[in-house]
Motif scaffolding. Structure first.
Motif, mmCIF file in Angstrom:
data_model
loop_
_atom_site.group_PDB
_atom_site.id
_atom_site.type_symbol
_atom_site.label_atom_id
_atom_site.label_comp_id
_atom_site.label_asym_id
_atom_site.label_seq_id
_atom_site.Cartn_x
_atom_site.Cartn_y
_atom_site.Cartn_z
ATOM 1 N N SER A 278 -5.504 5.706 -1.784
ATOM 2 C CA SER A 278 -6.100 7.050 -1.657
ATOM 3 C C SER A 278 -7.554 6.809 -1.297
ATOM 4 O O SER A 278 -8.558 6.376 -1.996
ATOM 5 C CB SER A 278 -5.926 7.531 -3.053
ATOM 6 N N PRO A 279 -7.922 7.603 -0.174
ATOM 7 C CA PRO A 279 -9.234 7.415 0.316
ATOM 8 C C PRO A 279 -10.389 8.278 -0.668
ATOM 9 O O PRO A 279 -11.683 7.812 -0.758
ATOM 10 C CB PRO A 279 -9.338 8.158 1.687
ATOM 11 N N GLY A 280 -9.844 9.411 -1.358
ATOM 12 C CA GLY A 280 -10.798 10.126 -1.881
ATOM 13 C C GLY A 280 -10.850 9.649 -3.530
ATOM 14 O O GLY A 280 -11.676 10.470 -4.484
ATOM 15 N N ASP A 281 -10.047 8.938 -3.913
ATOM 16 C CA ASP A 281 -9.893 8.605 -5.601
ATOM 17 C C ASP A 281 -10.267 6.969 -5.780
ATOM 18 O O ASP A 281 -9.615 5.940 -5.249
ATOM 19 C CB ASP A 281 -8.307 9.002 -5.789
ATOM 20 N N TYR A 282 -11.191 7.063 -6.640
ATOM 21 C CA TYR A 282 -11.964 5.873 -6.943
ATOM 22 C C TYR A 282 -11.461 5.428 -8.253
ATOM 23 O O TYR A 282 -11.611 4.436 -8.780
ATOM 24 C CB TYR A 282 -13.303 5.735 -6.772
ATOM 25 N N TYR A 283 -10.640 6.155 -8.915
ATOM 26 C CA TYR A 283 -10.130 5.818 -10.231
ATOM 27 C C TYR A 283 -8.527 5.342 -10.086
ATOM 28 O O TYR A 283 -8.221 3.903 -10.364
ATOM 29 C CB TYR A 283 -10.436 6.770 -11.105
ATOM 30 N N TRP A 284 -7.944 6.197 -9.716
ATOM 31 C CA TRP A 284 -6.356 6.102 -9.415
ATOM 32 C C TRP A 284 -6.112 5.179 -8.122
ATOM 33 O O TRP A 284 -5.245 4.476 -8.267
ATOM 34 C CB TRP A 284 -5.477 7.428 -9.550
ATOM 35 N N GLY A 285 -6.808 5.353 -7.203
ATOM 36 C CA GLY A 285 -6.534 4.507 -6.168
ATOM 37 C C GLY A 285 -7.748 3.750 -5.772
ATOM 38 O O GLY A 285 -8.572 3.151 -6.479
ATOM 39 N N CYS A 286 -7.909 3.124 -4.545
ATOM 40 C CA CYS A 286 -8.687 1.981 -4.236
ATOM 41 C C CYS A 286 -9.903 2.571 -3.447
ATOM 42 O O CYS A 286 -11.149 1.852 -3.200
ATOM 43 C CB CYS A 286 -8.071 1.109 -3.212
ATOM 44 N N GLY A 287 -9.798 4.028 -3.104
ATOM 45 C CA GLY A 287 -10.988 4.802 -2.612
ATOM 46 C C GLY A 287 -11.056 4.266 -1.107
ATOM 47 O O GLY A 287 -10.345 3.474 -0.521
ATOM 48 N N ALA A 288 -12.169 4.984 -0.435
ATOM 49 C CA ALA A 288 -12.196 4.780 1.109
ATOM 50 C C ALA A 288 -12.644 3.364 1.580
ATOM 51 O O ALA A 288 -12.041 3.177 2.372
ATOM 52 C CB ALA A 288 -13.060 5.869 1.616
ATOM 53 N N ASP A 289 -13.485 2.898 0.598
ATOM 54 C CA ASP A 289 -13.970 1.584 1.024
ATOM 55 C C ASP A 289 -13.196 0.520 0.388
ATOM 56 O O ASP A 289 -13.646 -0.624 0.170
ATOM 57 C CB ASP A 289 -15.320 1.639 0.647
ATOM 58 N N GLY A 290 -12.250 0.742 -0.556
ATOM 59 C CA GLY A 290 -11.326 -0.552 -1.373
ATOM 60 C C GLY A 290 -12.118 -0.862 -2.283
ATOM 61 O O GLY A 290 -11.555 -1.556 -3.205
ATOM 62 N N THR A 291 -13.172 -0.116 -3.016
ATOM 63 C CA THR A 291 -13.892 -0.601 -4.321
ATOM 64 C C THR A 291 -13.470 0.046 -5.537
ATOM 65 O O THR A 291 -13.878 -0.162 -6.515
ATOM 66 C CB THR A 291 -15.333 -0.223 -4.043
ATOM 67 N N GLY A 292 -12.468 0.996 -5.246
ATOM 68 C CA GLY A 292 -11.606 1.816 -6.635
ATOM 69 C C GLY A 292 -11.010 1.059 -7.425
ATOM 70 O O GLY A 292 -10.651 -0.339 -7.247
ATOM 71 N N TRP B 23 0.859 -1.058 0.003
ATOM 72 C CA TRP B 23 -0.161 0.010 -0.121
ATOM 73 C C TRP B 23 0.819 1.197 -0.069
ATOM 74 O O TRP B 23 1.807 1.244 0.686
ATOM 75 C CB TRP B 23 -0.892 -0.079 1.269
ATOM 76 N N PHE B 24 0.526 2.188 -0.689
ATOM 77 C CA PHE B 24 1.030 3.579 -0.660
ATOM 78 C C PHE B 24 0.277 4.746 -0.845
ATOM 79 O O PHE B 24 -0.928 4.658 -1.409
ATOM 80 C CB PHE B 24 2.236 3.580 -1.873
ATOM 81 N N TYR B 25 0.695 5.813 -0.612
ATOM 82 C CA TYR B 25 -0.239 7.153 -0.773
ATOM 83 C C TYR B 25 0.707 8.366 -0.458
ATOM 84 O O TYR B 25 0.934 9.259 -1.331
ATOM 85 C CB TYR B 25 -1.466 7.055 0.265
#
Length: 146
Positions: free
Chosen positions: A113-127, A4-6
């Motif tokens: 990234s909690p706020g990025d659902y495209y580049w990251g996994c998002g807050a809930d991991g569904t990104g 994991w990284f951010y």
């Protein structure tokens, strides 16, 4: 076990597009992958150079998200390839972070990234985790070169 990284200052922070690992592409120096990515939204306009010269990656991102500026018409179809190019050049340029990437073996790489659902996994991991996927593609490409 996933990696994991951010935050650029953390253990795997060099994977962040905000990490201060510049590179040359298109005959110019880019301070970060974020600078390159955001500037390409305005390729061929005066805004591209303004974003390239932004003092920080955060400022480059803010400029790139300014919808008062004319976003290139094909952006949605080219943005992944723009990021691929930036990530590859960054890791080709810096041996020390290339070694970090290659040392991850075959582990999944996730931008948390909690706020990025495209580049990251998002807050809930569904990104979509597209940055993580591009890093894993880059790792495979670098490994195949020997």
């Amino acid at each position: 076990m996933a990696i994991w990284f951010y935050v650029p200052q953390d253990e795997y922070g060099c994977f962040s597009s905000f990490s201060l690992h510049g590179f040359e592409e298109d005959g110019r120096w880019w301070r970060t992958a974020e600078h390159y990515f955001q500037a390409q939204k305005f390729a061929g306009t005066e805004h591209e150079e303004r974003v390239r010269l932004a003092w920080t990656p955060r400022l480059a991102k803010e400029m790139g998200r300014d919808r008062r500026l004319p976003l290139r018409l094909d952006w949605e179809s080219v943005k992944d390839d723009v990021m691929r190019r930036a990530v590859l050049r960054k890791f080709e340029t810096h041996a020390e972070i290339r070694d970090v990437l290659l040392a991850t073996g075959d582990e999944e790489i996730v931008e948390s990234s909690p706020g990025d659902y495209y580049w990251g996994c998002g807050a809930d991991g569904t990104g979509r985790n597209m940055l993580g996927k591009i890093l894993m593609e880059t790792r495979r490409a670098l490994r195949s070169r020997g």
